[in-house]
Design a protein around this motif. Sequence first.
Motif, PDB file in Angstrom:
ATOM      1  N   ILE A   1       0.952  -3.395  -9.705  1.00  0.00           N
ATOM      2  CA  ILE A   1       1.094  -4.189  -8.481  1.00  0.00           C
ATOM      3  C   ILE A   1       2.376  -3.783  -7.745  1.00  0.00           C
ATOM      4  O   ILE A   1       2.386  -3.612  -6.530  1.00  0.00           O
TER       5      ILE A   1
ATOM      6  N   ILE B   1      -1.090  -7.165   2.276  1.00  0.00           N
ATOM      7  CA  ILE B   1      -1.330  -7.567   0.883  1.00  0.00           C
ATOM      8  C   ILE B   1      -0.057  -7.425   0.064  1.00  0.00           C
ATOM      9  O   ILE B   1       0.286  -8.297  -0.746  1.00  0.00           O
TER      10      ILE B   1
ATOM     11  N   TYR C   1       2.169 -10.292   0.996  1.00  0.00           N
ATOM     12  CA  TYR C   1       1.621 -11.539   0.467  1.00  0.00           C
ATOM     13  C   TYR C   1       1.899 -11.695  -1.022  1.00  0.00           C
ATOM     14  O   TYR C   1       2.327 -12.757  -1.475  1.00  0.00           O
ATOM     15  N   TYR C   2       1.638 -10.648  -1.793  1.00  0.00           N
ATOM     16  CA  TYR C   2       1.784 -10.793  -3.241  1.00  0.00           C
ATOM     17  C   TYR C   2       3.243 -10.820  -3.698  1.00  0.00           C
ATOM     18  O   TYR C   2       3.509 -11.131  -4.846  1.00  0.00           O
TER      19      TYR C   2
ATOM     20  N   THR D   1       3.893 -15.064  -4.648  1.00  0.00           N
ATOM     21  CA  THR D   1       4.243 -15.199  -6.068  1.00  0.00           C
ATOM     22  C   THR D   1       5.670 -15.731  -6.234  1.00  0.00           C
ATOM     23  O   THR D   1       5.940 -16.513  -7.146  1.00  0.00           O
TER      24      THR D   1
ATOM     25  N   GLU E   1      -3.981 -15.554 -14.922  1.00  0.00           N
ATOM     26  CA  GLU E   1      -3.621 -15.172 -13.551  1.00  0.00           C
ATOM     27  C   GLU E   1      -2.389 -15.939 -13.075  1.00  0.00           C
ATOM     28  O   GLU E   1      -1.507 -15.396 -12.406  1.00  0.00           O
TER      29      GLU E   1
ATOM     30  N   ARG F   1       1.223 -14.303 -11.969  1.00  0.00           N
ATOM     31  CA  ARG F   1       1.891 -14.507 -10.679  1.00  0.00           C
ATOM     32  C   ARG F   1       3.278 -15.120 -10.853  1.00  0.00           C
ATOM     33  O   ARG F   1       4.206 -14.787 -10.117  1.00  0.00           O
TER      34      ARG F   1
ATOM     35  N   TYR G   1      -7.217  -8.713  -5.598  1.00  0.00           N
ATOM     36  CA  TYR G   1      -6.310  -9.038  -4.486  1.00  0.00           C
ATOM     37  C   TYR G   1      -6.788  -8.394  -3.180  1.00  0.00           C
ATOM     38  O   TYR G   1      -6.664  -8.967  -2.110  1.00  0.00           O
TER      39      TYR G   1
END
Lengths: 95, 486
Positions: A34, B306, B309-310, B314, B354, B358, B422
């Motif tokens: 990620i 994205i 956002y992540y 988070t 999950e 996060r 995602y």
Amino acid sequence: MAITKKDVEHAAKLARLALSQEETELYASQMAKILTHVEKLGTLDTKAVEPTSYTISPKTIFRKDEAKPSLPQDEILSNAPEKAKGCFKVTRIIE
Amino acid sequence: MELYNLTIHELHEKLKKKEASSLELTETFLKRIDAVDGKIKAFLTVTKEDAIKQAKEADKRLASGKDVTPLTGIPIAVKDIFCTKGILTTCASKILNNFVPPYDATVIKKLKDAGAVILGKNNMDEFAMGSSTENSAFFTTKNPWNVERVPGGSSGGSAASVAAGECAASIGTDTGGSIRQPASCCGVVGLKPTYGRVSRYGMIAFASSLDQAGPMTKDVTDSAIMLNAMAGCDPQDSTSIDAPVPDYTKALTKDVKGLKIGIPKEYFIQGLDKDIEKAVKEAIEILKKQGASVVDISLPHTDYAIAVYYLVATAEASSNLARFDGVKYGHRAKDAGGLMDMYCKTRDEGFGPEVKRRIMLGTYSLSAGYYDAYYKKASQVRTLIKRDFEDAFKKCDVILTPTAPTPAFKIGEKTADPLTMYLSDIFTISCNLAGIPGISIPCGFTKDNLPIGLQILGKPLDEETVLKTAYAYEQATDWHKRRAGV
């Protein structure tokens, strides 16, 4: 982006999560993937850009500083895993 | 048509003409839940007795004729993220598996005050983190159009319950698409209002600068009716906007002559399902025929959304979820050695994979040495995304896009790789980062008979133009009249 097991253990400690060995290894590899994806942000020049935290409200909404009744003590305590004498009870923290 | 397939405004007419009572409607929906929810699994809790009590109250109100609103006596469902006084509220998490709130969320209070009857609490992804309900700690909701498919998420239970006729309407929350994407997957209407339009008080927080509640309904008129009841400034939420609430149903005029529709080139990309591309392009033509004009626009930072956002979501989640510590409410681990051990074990046992992932990501990116590179950088790029929309809205009144790049995917298809999951939010996330309103409405079906969603984005606090555009399209088509054959 390389993330070591030690990095994950440190973050888990800050996050108060007792991760298992398998979880630690899984999160290390998934977080690395990620974080590799988010590296693309580094290609943008943002030196002169103000950060945005809240988008729409230009100002905080204030209300009058008035004393109002709050929820009754027994209702507040109704979900407590453990309670004693009108308080939340936890294990002893001072020796 | 069966009563359970009717919209809020159709049921309201029946109540007004005394063709049905709220008690009859409520019993119809409760029976429908009994009949189909074993298959769909849209509810975590069904509050039968409370619903019947509320229906009887509503019938008294309807009989007196005083203080009757378009929602009086209408049976609705609510996502299990909203605190409901005296009713189990789990957020689909084990850490809250015994939490019974002592108060109602403001939105719940407003809907109850309007006379709505609450049938129960909808399943969702744990703490609203997910796009499929597969992250619920309890079970996965099935898509009423095809039970091998996900209903979308995180408000997947809400969307499925509306699509399956288990309620007249529901409410969800949207942090990165969690109302619009499941609406698209289940062929219903889902509206995310402007950030701050609806109070967040009593809505369990995921990412406070992005979270917003909104209606999930069978058509656009119902969406406007629900927003009328939900919107408004709340002294309990300092980020709610102090702006007058118009009557949103007045915006439903079908008049789109002269309306400028922006089409962002960044949303018609490789990986976009061919049936979806075709349906959205046909929708644009339909609005053009009604007098709207089309402008090509660019939202150049879409590709970064994205990533932003992540990091932002988070980071905010890692601090919001710090409150779940086994002290004041919720699960507490047994046999812990001391306070620190109790915190760590409670959280490890209570949170699903999950949510932990996060929290870990957010904690890591906020930790010493990484803050500037991750959180601060993401907040700066968020400014650029917001500016993209400000520039675009100088040229157009609304922006039209697909809601999601694919139709509802198969259960289990994306669970192995979090990043793939995602990416299914690619078209919905920017709207939350910019704080603007957006709606998803049905605009067709794929060859496999799966619903397709059309997304309409608007200027801040301009839900009226969003709803007007949606209504004009809806009234020119029949998609909203189709019902899933459950």
